[in-house]
Scaffold this active site. Structure first.
Site, PDB file in Angstrom:
ATOM      1  N   ASN A 189       0.829  -1.215   0.000  1.00  0.00           N
ATOM      2  CA  ASN A 189       0.000   0.000   0.000  1.00  0.00           C
ATOM      3  C   ASN A 189       0.861   1.261   0.000  1.00  0.00           C
ATOM      4  O   ASN A 189       0.506   2.265  -0.622  1.00  0.00           O
ATOM      5  CB  ASN A 189      -0.951   0.004   1.190  1.00  0.00           C
ATOM      6  N   MET A 193       1.833  -1.378  12.465  1.00  0.00           N
ATOM      7  CA  MET A 193       1.337  -2.296  13.490  1.00  0.00           C
ATOM      8  C   MET A 193       1.416  -1.735  14.906  1.00  0.00           C
ATOM      9  O   MET A 193       1.471  -2.485  15.878  1.00  0.00           O
ATOM     10  CB  MET A 193       2.100  -3.626  13.412  1.00  0.00           C
ATOM     11  N   HIS A 223      -8.042  -0.524   6.440  1.00  0.00           N
ATOM     12  CA  HIS A 223      -8.242  -1.776   7.176  1.00  0.00           C
ATOM     13  C   HIS A 223      -8.938  -2.788   6.264  1.00  0.00           C
ATOM     14  O   HIS A 223      -9.896  -2.442   5.577  1.00  0.00           O
ATOM     15  CB  HIS A 223      -9.083  -1.508   8.430  1.00  0.00           C
TER      16      HIS A 223
HETATM   17  C1  GRF Z   1      -3.199  -4.181   4.420  1.00  0.00           C
HETATM   18  O1  GRF Z   1      -4.045  -5.274   4.236  1.00  0.00           O
HETATM   19  C2  GRF Z   1      -3.891  -3.096   5.200  1.00  0.00           C
HETATM   20  O2  GRF Z   1      -5.266  -3.081   5.009  1.00  0.00           O
HETATM   21  C3  GRF Z   1      -3.596  -3.469   6.632  1.00  0.00           C
HETATM   22  O3  GRF Z   1      -2.294  -3.990   6.613  1.00  0.00           O
HETATM   23  C4  GRF Z   1      -2.026  -4.552   5.326  1.00  0.00           C
HETATM   24  C5  GRF Z   1      -0.730  -3.962   4.864  1.00  0.00           C
HETATM   25  O4  GRF Z   1      -0.273  -4.561   3.688  1.00  0.00           O
HETATM   26  N1  GRF Z   1      -3.748  -2.338   7.502  1.00  0.00           N
HETATM   27  P1  GRF Z   1       0.972  -3.925   2.925  1.00  0.00           P
HETATM   28  O5  GRF Z   1       2.132  -3.863   3.919  1.00  0.00           O
HETATM   29  O6  GRF Z   1       0.585  -2.567   2.466  1.00  0.00           O
HETATM   30  O7  GRF Z   1       1.286  -4.846   1.782  1.00  0.00           O
END
Ligand code: GRF
Length: 187
Positions: free
Chosen positions: A14, A88, A107
């Site tokens: 993301n 996290m 989320h």
């Molecule tokens: C995603 O699924 C987001 O919705 C959640 O954590 C995940 C992160 O994935 N909060 P990435 O590190 O962006 O691949």
């Protein structure tokens, strides 16, 4: 002109989708990655796009000092908006109050359902016919802030959880950048 910061802890897909959205932008730019795991893959992605990074060592500093350090970084970089992308850590109420810029999270469930970790797995294990993604403002309650946008998809259990994870990530990579663009344009 908006200066954007992204906070991430893991893979960073993301993060990369957001960076790509603003890559050739003359007005708005991703100025900073805040991360809390030294070995997170997001670091490689930030290197690839030359995004300045700040590692925050929560273990060494403890939560209060770690958040102070993040605040300093946000001030120093004149950050106008923050996007959490798989970060996290839970940000404290005082951090959110002190830093007046919008803080946005994504989320992988249709909130208020399946807050916290493993939103995709929880939906897969339920009887729900659909699940999806939620983009929301961050407040002191985990995954509890005001909802900005939700998108849903069907849960096709015969195809397995990996298929669902993929579909959710596709939605995220499409809608987080679009929503970020919309929010940034209002600043
Ligand atoms: C995603 O699924 C987001 O919705 C959640 O954590 C995940 C992160 O994935 N909060 P990435 O590190 O962006 O691949």
């Amino acid at each position: 002109m908006a200066n954007i910061a992204i906070f991430a802890s893991g893979n960073g897909s993301n993060f990369e989708a957001l960076v790509k959205e603003f890559k050739n932008d003359k007005r708005d730019c991703v100025k900073l990655l805040i991360y809390d795991r030294r070995d997170a893959y997001v670091v490689k992605r930030a290197e690839k796009y030359n995004i300045p990074m700040n590692y925050i060592n929560y273990f060494k500093l403890g939560k209060d000092k770690a958040e102070e350090s993040i605040t300093e970084s946000l001030v120093k970089n004149s950050i106008d908006i923050v996007f959490l992308a798989g970060f996290m850590r839970v940000l404290s109420k005082s951090f959110i109050e002190k830093n007046r810029m919008p803080i946005v999270n994504i989320h992988p469930s249709l909130l208020p359902k399946y807050k916290g970790e493993n939103g995709i797995g929880q939906a897969f294990d339920s009887d729900d016919k659909e699940t999806g993604i939620t983009i929301h403002y961050v407040n002191e309650e985990v995954d509890g802030g005001e909802i900005i946008l939700q998108k849903s998809i069907e849960v096709v259990r015969e195809k397995g959880i990996e298929y669902l994870e993929n579909e959710i990530h596709k939605l995220e990579h499409e809608w987080y950048p679009k929503t970020a663009r919309m929010l940034v344009s209002k600043l």
